[in-house]
Design a protein around this motif. Structure first.
Motif, PDB file in Angstrom:
ATOM      1  N   GLY A 272       0.822  -1.206   0.000  1.00 20.75           N
ATOM      2  CA  GLY A 272       0.000   0.000   0.000  1.00 20.75           C
ATOM      3  C   GLY A 272       0.851   1.249   0.000  1.00 20.75           C
ATOM      4  O   GLY A 272       2.000   1.232   0.426  1.00 20.75           O
TER       5      GLY A 272
ATOM      6  N   ARG B 225      -0.125  12.533   0.037  1.00 26.78           N
ATOM      7  CA  ARG B 225      -0.900  13.751   0.288  1.00 26.78           C
ATOM      8  C   ARG B 225      -0.361  14.849  -0.603  1.00 26.78           C
ATOM      9  O   ARG B 225       0.841  14.934  -0.837  1.00 26.78           O
ATOM     10  CB  ARG B 225      -0.797  14.170   1.747  1.00 26.78           C
ATOM     11  CG  ARG B 225      -1.509  13.225   2.654  1.00 26.78           C
ATOM     12  CD  ARG B 225      -1.477  13.735   4.069  1.00 26.78           C
ATOM     13  NE  ARG B 225      -2.248  12.825   4.907  1.00 26.78           N
ATOM     14  CZ  ARG B 225      -2.588  13.100   6.126  1.00 26.78           C
ATOM     15  NH1 ARG B 225      -2.230  14.242   6.682  1.00 26.78           N
ATOM     16  NH2 ARG B 225      -3.280  12.239   6.823  1.00 26.78           N
TER      17      ARG B 225
ATOM     18  N   THR C  87      -5.734  13.406  -0.783  1.00 28.92           N
ATOM     19  CA  THR C  87      -5.027  12.205  -0.358  1.00 28.92           C
ATOM     20  C   THR C  87      -5.323  11.123  -1.371  1.00 28.92           C
ATOM     21  O   THR C  87      -6.477  10.905  -1.741  1.00 28.92           O
ATOM     22  CB  THR C  87      -5.476  11.735   1.036  1.00 28.92           C
ATOM     23  OG1 THR C  87      -5.233  12.786   1.971  1.00 28.92           O
ATOM     24  CG2 THR C  87      -4.727  10.489   1.474  1.00 28.92           C
ATOM     25  N   LYS C  88      -4.276  10.466  -1.856  1.00 31.02           N
ATOM     26  CA  LYS C  88      -4.423   9.376  -2.810  1.00 31.02           C
ATOM     27  C   LYS C  88      -3.909   8.110  -2.146  1.00 31.02           C
ATOM     28  O   LYS C  88      -2.855   8.115  -1.519  1.00 31.02           O
ATOM     29  CB  LYS C  88      -3.599   9.670  -4.069  1.00 31.02           C
ATOM     30  CG  LYS C  88      -3.569   8.533  -5.056  1.00 31.02           C
ATOM     31  CD  LYS C  88      -2.649   8.870  -6.220  1.00 31.02           C
ATOM     32  CE  LYS C  88      -2.505   7.691  -7.150  1.00 31.02           C
ATOM     33  NZ  LYS C  88      -1.572   7.967  -8.239  1.00 31.02           N
ATOM     34  N   ALA C  89      -4.664   7.041  -2.266  1.00 32.80           N
ATOM     35  CA  ALA C  89      -4.237   5.754  -1.723  1.00 32.80           C
ATOM     36  C   ALA C  89      -4.194   4.740  -2.849  1.00 32.80           C
ATOM     37  O   ALA C  89      -5.031   4.765  -3.753  1.00 32.80           O
ATOM     38  CB  ALA C  89      -5.193   5.290  -0.632  1.00 32.80           C
TER      39      ALA C  89
ATOM     40  N   VAL D 177      -3.290   0.459  -3.666  1.00 26.83           N
ATOM     41  CA  VAL D 177      -2.950  -0.884  -3.207  1.00 26.83           C
ATOM     42  C   VAL D 177      -2.616  -1.692  -4.447  1.00 26.83           C
ATOM     43  O   VAL D 177      -3.379  -1.730  -5.406  1.00 26.83           O
ATOM     44  CB  VAL D 177      -4.123  -1.539  -2.452  1.00 26.83           C
ATOM     45  CG1 VAL D 177      -3.770  -2.959  -2.047  1.00 26.83           C
ATOM     46  CG2 VAL D 177      -4.507  -0.704  -1.258  1.00 26.83           C
TER      47      VAL D 177
ATOM     48  N   ARG E 224       0.402   5.783   0.292  1.00 23.81           N
ATOM     49  CA  ARG E 224      -0.479   6.932   0.513  1.00 23.81           C
ATOM     50  C   ARG E 224       0.305   8.191   0.180  1.00 23.81           C
ATOM     51  O   ARG E 224       1.479   8.313   0.502  1.00 23.81           O
ATOM     52  CB  ARG E 224      -0.940   6.970   1.964  1.00 23.81           C
ATOM     53  CG  ARG E 224      -1.904   8.094   2.252  1.00 23.81           C
ATOM     54  CD  ARG E 224      -2.278   8.092   3.686  1.00 23.81           C
ATOM     55  NE  ARG E 224      -1.072   8.375   4.476  1.00 23.81           N
ATOM     56  CZ  ARG E 224      -1.086   9.033   5.618  1.00 23.81           C
ATOM     57  NH1 ARG E 224      -2.209   9.456   6.131  1.00 23.81           N
ATOM     58  NH2 ARG E 224       0.015   9.260   6.280  1.00 23.81           N
TER      59      ARG E 224
END
Length: 89
Positions: free
Chosen positions: A10, A14, A47-49, A51, A12
């Protein structure tokens, strides 16, 4: 499924978006600053996440009965070249 081990990685990120379209909407009053997402200067906090699945390719190749290079080339070709690192490593 199929006895394959699949792990996930994962990430993340910002960021502050500073786009002319948002600045224009901000100046025209269509977007109102709230201080949490839209800052007083018109910047938008995001915010980008992501996986991504991670495979142990030597083990996957062994289970498919092929060598790792053939597996890498096959994945690369079948995904339309989406993962060039499969063949450039």
């Amino acid at each position: 499924m199929f006895g394959l081990k699949c792990y996930f990685v994962g990430a993340r990120l910002r960021s502050h978006l500073d786009m002319p379209e948002i600045k224009d909407a901000f100046a025209a009053g269509r977007i109102v600053p709230d201080g949490a997402i839209v800052k007083n200067d018109g910047a938008v906090l995001t915010t980008k996440a992501a996986v991504e699945p991670v495979w142990y390719l030597p083990g996957v190749a062994k289970r498919f009965g092929c060598d790792e290079e053939t597996l890498r080339r096959g994945i690369y070709e079948q995904t339309g070249g989406m993962f060039p690192e499969l063949v450039t490593r």
